[in-house]
Design a protein around this motif. Structure first.
Motif, mmCIF file in Angstrom:
data_model
loop_
_atom_site.group_PDB
_atom_site.id
_atom_site.type_symbol
_atom_site.label_atom_id
_atom_site.label_comp_id
_atom_site.label_asym_id
_atom_site.label_seq_id
_atom_site.Cartn_x
_atom_site.Cartn_y
_atom_site.Cartn_z
ATOM 1 N N ALA B 123 0.792 -0.992 0.167
ATOM 2 C CA ALA B 123 -0.082 0.181 -0.122
ATOM 3 C C ALA B 123 0.732 1.245 -0.058
ATOM 4 C CB ALA B 123 -0.750 -0.075 1.190
ATOM 5 N N ASN B 124 1.823 1.259 1.045
ATOM 6 C CA ASN B 124 2.647 2.421 0.866
ATOM 7 C C ASN B 124 3.611 2.567 -0.554
ATOM 8 O OD1 ASN B 124 2.033 2.961 3.426
ATOM 9 N ND2 ASN B 124 3.546 1.909 4.398
ATOM 10 N N LEU B 125 3.811 1.257 -1.162
ATOM 11 C CA LEU B 125 4.553 1.127 -2.432
ATOM 12 C C LEU B 125 3.739 2.217 -3.486
ATOM 13 C CD1 LEU B 125 7.230 0.519 -3.486
ATOM 14 C CD2 LEU B 125 6.076 -1.856 -4.254
ATOM 15 N N SER B 126 2.726 1.560 -3.405
ATOM 16 C CA SER B 126 1.670 2.186 -4.352
ATOM 17 C C SER B 126 1.484 3.648 -4.277
ATOM 18 C CB SER B 126 0.260 1.587 -4.205
ATOM 19 O OG SER B 126 -0.381 1.990 -3.122
ATOM 20 N N LYS B 127 1.455 4.261 -2.810
ATOM 21 C CA LYS B 127 1.520 5.664 -2.694
ATOM 22 C C LYS B 127 2.835 6.373 -3.234
ATOM 23 C CE LYS B 127 -1.604 6.658 1.119
ATOM 24 N NZ LYS B 127 -1.813 6.215 2.386
ATOM 25 N N LEU B 128 3.782 5.855 -2.865
ATOM 26 C CA LEU B 128 5.127 6.308 -3.308
ATOM 27 C C LEU B 128 5.348 6.225 -4.886
ATOM 28 C CD1 LEU B 128 8.012 6.637 -2.243
ATOM 29 C CD2 LEU B 128 8.562 4.592 -2.408
ATOM 30 N N VAL B 129 4.712 5.101 -5.439
ATOM 31 C CA VAL B 129 5.059 5.043 -6.894
ATOM 32 C C VAL B 129 4.056 6.341 -7.596
ATOM 33 C CG1 VAL B 129 4.013 3.803 -8.914
ATOM 34 C CG2 VAL B 129 5.268 2.728 -7.205
ATOM 35 N N THR B 130 2.870 6.588 -7.037
ATOM 36 C CA THR B 130 1.954 7.795 -7.463
ATOM 37 C C THR B 130 2.773 8.941 -7.455
ATOM 38 O OG1 THR B 130 0.516 7.359 -5.873
ATOM 39 C CG2 THR B 130 -0.234 6.401 -7.879
ATOM 40 N N SER B 131 3.059 9.097 -6.187
ATOM 41 C CA SER B 131 3.626 10.325 -5.780
ATOM 42 C C SER B 131 5.008 10.693 -6.510
ATOM 43 C CB SER B 131 4.044 10.139 -4.066
ATOM 44 O OG SER B 131 4.595 11.188 -3.896
ATOM 45 N N THR B 132 5.581 9.777 -6.663
ATOM 46 C CA THR B 132 7.075 9.816 -7.459
ATOM 47 C C THR B 132 6.527 10.235 -8.754
ATOM 48 O OG1 THR B 132 8.166 8.254 -6.011
ATOM 49 C CG2 THR B 132 9.325 8.966 -8.053
ATOM 50 N N THR B 133 5.546 9.404 -9.505
ATOM 51 C CA THR B 133 5.256 9.564 -10.923
ATOM 52 C C THR B 133 4.720 11.109 -10.986
ATOM 53 O OG1 THR B 133 4.728 7.337 -10.898
ATOM 54 C CG2 THR B 133 3.918 8.732 -12.845
ATOM 55 N N SER B 134 3.968 11.306 -9.854
ATOM 56 C CA SER B 134 3.319 12.744 -9.923
ATOM 57 C C SER B 134 4.707 13.778 -10.171
ATOM 58 C CB SER B 134 2.413 13.046 -8.904
ATOM 59 O OG SER B 134 1.461 12.221 -8.615
ATOM 60 N N GLN B 135 5.528 13.737 -9.246
ATOM 61 C CA GLN B 135 6.683 14.792 -9.219
ATOM 62 C C GLN B 135 7.318 14.601 -10.577
ATOM 63 O OE1 GLN B 135 7.870 16.844 -6.804
ATOM 64 N NE2 GLN B 135 5.977 16.304 -6.187
ATOM 65 N N VAL B 136 7.654 13.618 -11.103
ATOM 66 C CA VAL B 136 8.133 13.284 -12.413
ATOM 67 C C VAL B 136 7.679 14.011 -13.512
ATOM 68 C CG1 VAL B 136 8.981 11.856 -14.117
ATOM 69 C CG2 VAL B 136 9.599 11.101 -11.733
ATOM 70 N N LEU B 137 6.241 13.843 -13.472
ATOM 71 C CA LEU B 137 5.287 14.323 -14.511
ATOM 72 C C LEU B 137 5.203 15.955 -14.585
ATOM 73 C CD1 LEU B 137 2.561 11.798 -14.517
ATOM 74 C CD2 LEU B 137 4.115 12.113 -16.504
ATOM 75 N N VAL B 138 5.299 16.097 -13.281
ATOM 76 C CA VAL B 138 5.254 17.728 -12.985
ATOM 77 C C VAL B 138 6.406 18.176 -13.779
ATOM 78 C CG1 VAL B 138 5.374 19.409 -11.381
ATOM 79 C CG2 VAL B 138 3.527 17.873 -11.139
ATOM 80 N N ASP B 139 7.550 17.684 -13.328
ATOM 81 C CA ASP B 139 9.159 18.238 -13.732
ATOM 82 C C ASP B 139 9.080 18.005 -15.538
ATOM 83 O OD1 ASP B 139 10.456 17.294 -10.625
ATOM 84 O OD2 ASP B 139 9.353 19.013 -11.343
ATOM 85 N N ALA B 140 8.618 16.657 -15.746
ATOM 86 C CA ALA B 140 8.821 16.534 -17.100
ATOM 87 C C ALA B 140 8.146 16.971 -18.278
ATOM 88 C CB ALA B 140 9.034 14.761 -17.112
ATOM 89 N N LEU B 141 6.854 16.903 -17.707
ATOM 90 C CA LEU B 141 5.969 17.332 -19.038
ATOM 91 C C LEU B 141 6.172 19.080 -19.414
ATOM 92 C CD1 LEU B 141 2.462 15.844 -17.772
ATOM 93 C CD2 LEU B 141 3.861 15.170 -19.677
ATOM 94 N N THR B 142 6.392 19.235 -20.460
ATOM 95 C CA THR B 142 6.575 20.626 -21.124
ATOM 96 C C THR B 142 5.099 21.162 -21.303
ATOM 97 O OG1 THR B 142 6.866 19.818 -23.308
ATOM 98 C CG2 THR B 142 8.811 19.954 -21.907
ATOM 99 N N PRO B 143 5.173 22.459 -21.739
ATOM 100 C CA PRO B 143 3.954 22.950 -21.944
ATOM 101 C C PRO B 143 3.435 22.368 -23.518
ATOM 102 C CG PRO B 143 5.270 24.724 -21.339
ATOM 103 C CD PRO B 143 6.011 23.539 -21.186
ATOM 104 N N GLU B 144 4.119 22.176 -24.119
ATOM 105 C CA GLU B 144 3.837 21.490 -25.196
ATOM 106 C C GLU B 144 3.167 20.073 -25.177
ATOM 107 O OE1 GLU B 144 6.726 24.541 -26.331
ATOM 108 O OE2 GLU B 144 7.255 22.479 -24.972
ATOM 109 N N ASP B 145 3.730 19.103 -24.213
ATOM 110 C CA ASP B 145 3.072 18.088 -23.876
ATOM 111 C C ASP B 145 1.822 18.271 -23.371
ATOM 112 O OD1 ASP B 145 6.484 17.121 -22.708
ATOM 113 O OD2 ASP B 145 5.575 16.592 -24.603
#
Lengths: 76, 163
Positions: B123-145
């Motif tokens: 359960a904690n892992l799933s939270k960690l995965v989504t949290s990490t993914t959110s962070q990565v997407l926030v940083d990785a997604l460009t305005p064009e994306d």
């Protein structure tokens, strides 16, 4: 009377995007008046509010669903 | 010296008198007393014999009684020992069974605990995965994306039901 529709997005929608949405929604539900709100919490994608209905296509909701599915899988 | 006959006769008469007196007044009573004493002694001896015999009988009886008592005591001891051994075996057997049960219970508890921990970790892992993914997407997604995603979703709305 125009139906109010609120569109949440992470970045402001362009006029083209708004026009396209206006066209699609008018075809579906009739005349609508669009309001665009910026919500950085969405991470990406959009979220539509029409009356009491919500069409949530945001990335954050997708991620929450993944988390929920993983959690459910873990409990089994 | 001349021995006179009259003296001899008188002496003889005296002697006779003495013997008579002694026989009548001393000898007979003495004999009687001696006889009585002998009888008494014999009687005592008989009684002693009787008592001795009785003592022997009692001795034999008490020996028999003691032997029987010893036999009985040994039997009681033997029975008690057997009973104690039986009970000890029963207690040991029960203790072993209880220990085995406890081990199984402990094992089940441990397994359940591990399972719960596993679920918690996942359960904690799933939270960690989504949290990490959110962070990565926030940083990785460009305005064009972001534009591309929004455009794609607008097309999706065409086919979606809003009623």
């Amino acid at each position: 009377m125009n139906k109010p529709v609120v569109i949440e997005s992470i970045i402001p929608l362009s006029p083209d995007q708004l026009a396209k949405l206006q066209e699609i929604l008018t075809t579906k539900v009739g005349e609508v008046s669009l309001e665009n709100k910026v919500n950085p919490l969405l991470i990406g994608g959009i979220k539509l509010h029409l009356n009491d209905k919500v069409l949530d296509l945001s990335i954050i909701t997708r991620l929450n669903e993944i988390e929920k599915n993983l959690f459910t899988y873990a409990q089994e | 010296m001349e021995i006179q006959l009259s003296s001899i006769i008188i002496q003889l008469i005296n002697f006779g008198l003495v013997v008579f007196i002694i026989a009548k007044f001393i000898y007979k009573p003495i004999i009687k007393i001696l006889k009585q004493r002998t009888e008494k002694i014999e009687q005592s001896q008989l009684e002693v014999e009787k008592i001795s015999k009785k003592t022997q009988e009692l001795d034999a009886t008490s020996k028999t009684t003691i032997l029987e008592a010893k036999k009985e005591a040994n039997q009681i001891l033997s029975d008690a020992k057997k009973q104690a051994e039986k009970e000890a075996a029963s207690i040991l057997s029960k203790a072993k069974a209880d220990a085995k049960k406890l081990s199984e219970t402990e094992r089940k508890d441990l397994l359940a605990s591990i399972e719960n921990e596993k679920k918690s970790i996942l359960a904690n892992l799933s939270k960690l995965v989504t949290s990490t993914t959110s962070q990565v997407l926030v940083d990785a997604l460009t305005p064009e994306d972001q534009e591309r995603i929004i455009n794609s979703q607008i097309n999706t709305i065409k086919g979606a039901s809003l009623e």
